[in-house]
Design an enzyme around this catalytic site. Structure first.
Site, PDB file in Angstrom:
ATOM      1  N   ILE A 119       0.905  -1.159   0.000  1.00 31.70           N
ATOM      2  CA  ILE A 119       0.000   0.000   0.000  1.00 31.70           C
ATOM      3  C   ILE A 119       0.942   1.206   0.000  1.00 31.70           C
ATOM      4  CG2 ILE A 119      -0.178  -0.159   2.542  1.00 31.70           C
ATOM      5  CD1 ILE A 119      -2.884   1.154   2.443  1.00 31.70           C
ATOM      6  N   SER A 120       0.699   2.168  -0.879  1.00 27.31           N
ATOM      7  CA  SER A 120       1.651   3.274  -1.072  1.00 27.31           C
ATOM      8  C   SER A 120       1.727   4.185   0.159  1.00 27.31           C
ATOM      9  CB  SER A 120       1.253   4.105  -2.290  1.00 27.31           C
ATOM     10  OG  SER A 120       1.119   3.271  -3.411  1.00 27.31           O
ATOM     11  N   GLN A 121       2.822   4.940   0.232  1.00 30.39           N
ATOM     12  CA  GLN A 121       3.031   5.917   1.305  1.00 30.39           C
ATOM     13  C   GLN A 121       1.921   6.984   1.249  1.00 30.39           C
ATOM     14  OE1 GLN A 121       6.599   8.160   0.705  1.00 30.39           O
ATOM     15  NE2 GLN A 121       6.453   9.221   2.663  1.00 30.39           N
TER      16      GLN A 121
END
Ligand code: SAM
Length: 246
Positions: A95-97
């Site tokens: 899951i992206s930053q």
């Protein structure tokens, strides 16, 4: 200020504190989510030269402050859900930053009537952020187990304006095109031509471009009202690769 006014003020502050405490009691992640917002704001200020702005669209920040990220990460990482970093979601994916999700969303300049395509559903977090802001989100995930999990989790959160498809997003979603905005959340070696074709005139696409497992460039693609395309590099980023058979 008179003593009476000071007393009333103190009472009001105490009431606010109680209301705040009650809100936090309902949502054990509220304080962590607020801290995440402050960190995103600080990162935006730090990269203001590249972003050409000091603050992001308040609507985007409101969406970031609303979506329960903890409900979209695996149980084992729930306590770290609001740390401003990517987290593993299984199957070698992340899951992206939050800061990256916020700036990618901001760069799309979506409105309440936008129809948006996302390539790389992953956990469903970016789709949920977009769904807070637009009319309809179409999102494609190539790993079946991830797509199914995201669909289930997004439904459980009550998002009715997100449609998840399992497939190769390199080719876009012809039946639903054209889109006002497209976001690709995995790094491509080049900007996928089918996605350029499926972008509306006047639309914007954001895509990380570069070699797998090396630093890539976040590229903003703008299609003007005559269909002319211009691209601009925004920031260096690090994404998992766009896979598939293309
Ligand atoms: N947007 C996601 C989120 O909010 O959790 C994070 C995405 S993760 C960085 C990239 C995702 O892109 C992975 O789930 C990966 O399986 C998916 N992916 C990679 N290549 C793809 C392709 N050709 N089509 C669709 N999804 C793809």
């Amino acid at each position: 200020m008179s003593n009476t006014a000071r007393f009333i003020n103190a009472l009001m502050c105490a009431a606010c504190l109680c209301a705040g405490a009650a809100a936090h009691a309902d949502d054990p992640f509220a304080a962590a989510r607020e801290d995440m917002i402050r960190e995103i704001e600080a990162d935006v200020r730090m990269t203001s030269l590249q972003l050409d702005k000091e603050v992001l669209d308040p609507r985007v920040m409101q969406a970031m402050a609303t979506v329960p990220r903890h409900a979209l990460v695996p149980e084992s990482h729930r306590n770290a859900a609001y740390e401003n970093r990517p987290l593993p979601i299984g199957h070698g994916q992340t899951i992206s930053q939050p800061y990256i999700v916020a700036i990618m969303t901001d760069l799309l300049k979506v409105t309440a009537t936008s129809r948006v395509l996302e390539v790389g559903t992953g956990s469903g977090y970016q789709a949920a952020i977009l769904a807070e802001l637009v009319e309809q989100v179409y999102t494609i995930e190539i790993i079946e187990a991830l797509g199914k999990r995201a669909r289930r989790d997004l439904e459980a959160l009550g998002y009715e304006n997100i449609t998840v498809r399992i497939g190769d997003g390199y080719y876009g979603w012809e039946e639903q095109a054209p889109f006002d905005a497209i976001v690709v959340t995995a790094a491509a070696s080049h900007i996928p031509p089918p996605l350029i074709k499926q972008l509306k005139n006047g639309g914007r696409m954001i895509v990380p471009v570069g070699s797998r497992f090396m630093v890539q460039q976040l590229v903003l693609v703008e299609k003007d009202n005559q269909g002319e395309v211009v691209t601009r590099q925004i920031l260096p980023v690090l994404f998992v690769p766009l896979t598939g058979t293309h």
